[in-house]
Design a protein around this motif. Structure first.
Motif, mmCIF file in Angstrom:
data_model
loop_
_atom_site.group_PDB
_atom_site.id
_atom_site.type_symbol
_atom_site.label_atom_id
_atom_site.label_comp_id
_atom_site.label_asym_id
_atom_site.label_seq_id
_atom_site.Cartn_x
_atom_site.Cartn_y
_atom_site.Cartn_z
ATOM 1 N N ALA A 75 -65.118 54.714 46.931
ATOM 2 C CA ALA A 75 -64.352 55.356 45.871
ATOM 3 C C ALA A 75 -64.350 54.439 44.651
ATOM 4 C CB ALA A 75 -62.922 55.610 46.341
ATOM 5 N N THR A 125 -69.484 60.988 42.363
ATOM 6 C CA THR A 125 -68.186 61.613 42.640
ATOM 7 C C THR A 125 -68.171 63.113 42.367
ATOM 8 O OG1 THR A 125 -67.329 61.188 40.406
ATOM 9 C CG2 THR A 125 -66.995 59.467 42.069
ATOM 10 N N PHE A 160 -69.174 64.253 48.389
ATOM 11 C CA PHE A 160 -68.096 63.320 48.063
ATOM 12 C C PHE A 160 -66.786 64.061 47.820
ATOM 13 C CE2 PHE A 160 -65.504 60.431 45.616
ATOM 14 C CZ PHE A 160 -65.796 59.180 46.137
ATOM 15 N N THR A 161 -66.838 65.143 47.053
ATOM 16 C CA THR A 161 -65.604 65.859 46.711
ATOM 17 C C THR A 161 -64.975 66.533 47.926
ATOM 18 O OG1 THR A 161 -66.824 67.870 46.093
ATOM 19 C CG2 THR A 161 -66.391 66.263 44.353
ATOM 20 N N GLU A 219 -63.082 63.844 49.824
ATOM 21 C CA GLU A 219 -62.014 63.365 48.943
ATOM 22 C C GLU A 219 -60.855 64.354 48.894
ATOM 23 O OE1 GLU A 219 -61.759 61.408 44.492
ATOM 24 O OE2 GLU A 219 -63.027 63.169 44.792
ATOM 25 N N SER A 220 -61.177 65.653 49.007
ATOM 26 C CA SER A 220 -60.135 66.680 48.933
ATOM 27 C C SER A 220 -59.517 66.991 50.290
ATOM 28 C CB SER A 220 -60.703 67.956 48.312
ATOM 29 O OG SER A 220 -61.726 68.498 49.126
ATOM 30 N N PRO A 248 -64.498 61.535 55.339
ATOM 31 C CA PRO A 248 -63.709 60.584 54.546
ATOM 32 C C PRO A 248 -63.431 59.291 55.306
ATOM 33 C CG PRO A 248 -62.279 62.266 55.463
ATOM 34 C CD PRO A 248 -63.681 62.661 55.830
ATOM 35 N N HIS A 259 -60.533 56.406 55.332
ATOM 36 C CA HIS A 259 -59.184 56.086 54.865
ATOM 37 C C HIS A 259 -58.786 54.703 55.368
ATOM 38 C CE1 HIS A 259 -58.961 60.571 54.587
ATOM 39 N NE2 HIS A 259 -58.318 60.268 53.484
ATOM 40 N N THR A 293 -54.976 55.673 52.535
ATOM 41 C CA THR A 293 -55.538 55.867 51.198
ATOM 42 C C THR A 293 -57.034 56.141 51.291
ATOM 43 O OG1 THR A 293 -53.890 54.408 50.205
ATOM 44 C CG2 THR A 293 -55.907 54.794 48.940
ATOM 45 N N PHE A 294 -57.512 57.112 50.519
ATOM 46 C CA PHE A 294 -58.935 57.437 50.490
ATOM 47 C C PHE A 294 -59.714 56.264 49.912
ATOM 48 C CE2 PHE A 294 -62.573 59.260 48.097
ATOM 49 C CZ PHE A 294 -63.278 59.815 49.156
ATOM 50 N N GLY A 315 -63.336 56.123 50.344
ATOM 51 C CA GLY A 315 -64.717 56.510 50.092
ATOM 52 C C GLY A 315 -65.213 57.444 51.176
ATOM 53 N N VAL A 316 -66.535 57.502 51.310
ATOM 54 C CA VAL A 316 -67.167 58.488 52.173
ATOM 55 C C VAL A 316 -68.224 57.825 53.052
ATOM 56 C CG1 VAL A 316 -68.741 60.471 52.130
ATOM 57 C CG2 VAL A 316 -66.761 60.424 50.615
#
Length: 231
Positions: A75, A115, A120-121, A124-125, A151, A153, A157-158, A160-161
């Motif tokens: 991220a 991003t 990625f989205t 992230e979502s 994802p 975490h 907290t996020f 990245g991927v």
């Protein structure tokens, strides 16, 4: 209504099993990355690019024959020494792996803005498993690929991927034999309706399917894919 041929259920299960295997690799990368980042945070400092080198033995061991690219995409602002970063490795010619190196300087006009991509989205979502493609991967291979992602975490907290690339042609080679067992036109589509693999020239990979009363769709497990059959 005629009974569904057994080959339809078998093909849908095979599609799911094929991608479940890739997602198992993605999950290993996700978990290893989360542990790596958590260990760094436990020392009281922010992670840097060098910390992610600890992932390389796992990434290199998991490349091929189905997975052609694998890694972690950070991220923005996660790392102390890079605003954007990808710890990404490719299965090169002859099986020799190579690291993907691209311009990720946010001040550069050539920045690769990862991003904005669905792989990625989606995570992230909040999506736990995302299948993106097929699309032409101009960043890595200039070939049609599928990207499977999840994802990462850390402390809720996020971060990245974790993701894996599969060549579209490799996916087709894996699932088309099962599709050919179906005694009717049949093809696999993603959520937007893009054909990913098919047993008929009438629906080639890349074609777009829209709901049609002459066809029926069956989900491939809990993936965002469907097996569509005529009749």
């Amino acid at each position: 209504m005629p009974a569904e041929p057994p080959a339809v259920g078998a093909a849908a299960a095979h599609v799911r099993a094929t991608l479940d295997g890739v997602f198992a690799t993605v999950a290993r990368v996700r978990d290893a990355t989360a542990r790596c980042l958590a260990d760094v945070h436990a020392t009281g400092r922010a992670p840097v690019r060098a910390d992610l080198a600890a992932l390389r033995p796992l990434l290199l061991a998991r490349l091929g024959p189905l997975v052609c690219g694998l890694g972690f995409i950070a991220a923005p602002q996660l790392l102390a020494d890079a605003a954007w970063y990808m710890e990404w490795w490719l299965a090169g010619p002859g099986g020799r792996p190579s690291q993907l190196l691209r311009d990720l300087n946010p001040e550069s006009s050539a920045l690769y803005d990862y991003t904005r991509w669905e792989w990625f989205t989606g995570p992230e979502s909040g999506a736990e498993r995302t299948v993106c493609g097929p699309y032409v991967d101009y960043l890595c291979s200039d070939e049609y690929v599928l990207t499977l992602s999840a994802p990462v975490h850390v402390a809720g907290t996020f971060a990245g991927v974790a993701a894996a690339d599969v060549y579209a042609r490799t996916f087709e080679n894996e699932v088309v034999p099962a599709l050919r067992e179906i005694p009717a036109p049949a093809f696999v589509v993603n959520a937007p309706g893009r054909v990913m693999a098919s047993n008929t020239a009438s629906w080639p990979p890349g074609a777009v399917y829209r709901e049609n009363p002459a066809y029926s769709a069956r989900p491939c497990g809990d993936l965002s894919l469907s097996l569509v059959t005529a009749g």
